[in-house]
Design an enzyme around this catalytic site. Structure first.
Site, short mmCIF file in Angstrom:
data_model
loop_
_atom_site.label_atom_id
_atom_site.label_comp_id
_atom_site.label_asym_id
_atom_site.label_seq_id
_atom_site.Cartn_x
_atom_site.Cartn_y
_atom_site.Cartn_z
N GLY A 138 -5.15 -5.85 2.26
CA GLY A 138 -3.84 -5.74 2.91
C GLY A 138 -3.25 -7.09 3.25
N GLY A 168 -11.88 -4.62 1.57
CA GLY A 168 -13.31 -4.33 1.71
C GLY A 168 -13.85 -3.54 0.51
NE ARG A 218 -4.33 -1.70 1.77
CZ ARG A 218 -5.31 -1.95 2.62
NH1 ARG A 218 -5.23 -1.56 3.88
NH2 ARG A 218 -6.39 -2.59 2.21
CE LYS A 233 -10.14 -4.87 8.59
NZ LYS A 233 -9.95 -3.82 7.57
#
Ligand code: 3PG
Ligand code: MG
Length: 399
Positions: free
Chosen positions: A357, A380, A40, A200
């Protein structure tokens, strides 16, 4: 940007001598203060360099983790160094996002300089897209560039609100992500197999409900799978699991059935009583997990199931690892499926797109990221884009 003209991009911006607020996603995986995957960071360097080279004053806005208010453990201070070393020039850091400290740091900037402000989420108003917070941020700059595709599914002050207050442009990473995803997945060849894993859980459950209508096979892995197994009445021991979401999980299974989407859940696991690298473990059926055990990775039979489905698929979209891949040997399933996907892609029979990520970290760890058709910085956001949902951060950049 299927039609490049739909969005304002950096070519349209005159940044020389301007204070440019640049939203980036620096929510990188970190272990003991060390960045374990810098994808990133690398992804936003071209935008930072371009604005800096054109004489703009670069003011970076980013979040890190999910702080509830100010939290020193989630300060972006250490990331400034990480960006600087890769950029090859200094990156100043201000221990504030707005207010006098941030203003003073901005006032010091010369054309070409780069400054990183503190974690935007330290202020609760960020996630509420609060107009006063947006105005305070906007006051720091003259132009706004959003390069954070990975956070574009959030309608936050720094990702959405700002685009309505300042002349707004997509950065190069944002532009490339949208173009590449559209090209790869606009009309995906079927069968389409999606892998959704990771930790998550609750934030991705909703999205699974929509995804079953879009894909032919949905492989559920990681912590999320445990929630489904528990909902089916299995004892998952001490595994990561959201028992209160059992109802939602069952609804998703029903929806999948109605949509003709095959759901693939793990049938076995690497079970251990300790969450650490090389913890003693055994291969156990998901029907035979002991009360003190955790499922830390999918087992060999589960991997075989997934690889068999993959061989019949034409497209794979992947977000989220199968296990605790940062702790060997609980990276085994993720690495095995990644290698299978890379081989099928090499052979020309599979289009492979992965994002997120941890997922990118896992693919890099498996050494196959560059053999995938496309790897996105977004997790996401990538999944919501797949669902067909408009992403607020992207929509706000339309002409
Ligand atoms: C991500 O890591 O997916 C993005 O940085 C967004 O983070 P969030 O899920 O905490 O909003
Ligand atoms: Mg993520």
């Amino acid at each position: 940007m299927s039609e490049a003209s739909a969005f304002r991009i950096l070519d349209d911006a005159d940044v020389a001598n301007k204070r440019v607020l640049v939203r980036v996603d620096l929510n990188v995986p970190v272990d003991n203060g060390r960045v374990t995957d810098d994808t990133r960071i690398q992804a936003v360097l071209p935008t930072i360099r371009e604005i800096s080279d054109k004489g703009g004053k670069v003011i970076l806005l980013a979040h890190f983790g999910r702080p509830k208010g100010e939290d020193p453990a989630l300060s972006l201070g250490f990331i400034a160094q990480e960006v600087a070393s890769r950029l090859g020039k200094p990156v100043a850091f201000a221990p504030a996002t707005i207010g006098p400290v941030a203003e003073a740091a901005v006032a010091k900037l010369q054309p070409g300089d780069v400054l990183l402000l503190e974690n935007t989420r330290f202020d609760k108003r960020e996630e509420k897209n609060d107009p006063d917070f947006v105005a305070a941020l906007a006051g720091l700059g003259e132009l706004y560039v959003n390069d954070a595709f990975a956070t574009a599914h959030r309608a936050h002050a720094s990702t959405e609100g700002l685009a309505h207050k300042l002349p707004a442009f997509a950065g190069r990473c944002m532009q490339e992500e949208i173009e590449a995803l559209a090209k790869a997945l606009e009309k995906p060849e079927r069968p389409v197999l999606a892998v959704v894993g990771g930790a998550k859980v609750s934030s991705k459950l909703d999205l699974l409900g929509n995804l079953v209508a879009k894909v032919d096979i949905l492989v559920i892995g990681g912590g999320m799978a445990n929630t489904f197994l528990a909902a089916q009445g299995k004892d998952v021991g001490k595994s990561l699991c959201e028992h209160d979401l059992a109802g939602t999980a069952l609804e998703i299974l029903d929806k999948a059935k109605a949509a003709g989407c095959e759901i693939v859940l793990p049938v076995d696991a690497l079970a251990a009583t300790e969450f650490k690298a090389n913890a003693p473990h055994r291969v156990a059926s998901v029907d035979d997990i002991k009360p003190d055990e955790m499922m830390l990775d999918a087992g060999p039979a589960s991997v075989e199931n997934v690889v068999a489905r993959l061989k019949g698929a034409k497209t794979i979209v992947w977000n989220g690892p199968f296990g605790a891949f940062e702790l060997p040997p609980f990276d085994t399933a993720t690495v095995a499926v990644a290698q299978a996907a890379a081989e099928l892609t090499d052979a020309g029979g599979l289009l492979s797109v992965a994002g997120g990520g941890d997922t990118v970290a896992a693919l890099n760890h498996a050494g196959v990221a560059d053999r995938f058709t496309y790897v996105s910085t977004a997790g996401g956001a990538f999944l919501e884009w797949l669902e067909g949902k408009p992403l607020p951060g992207v929509e706000a950049l339309r002409r």
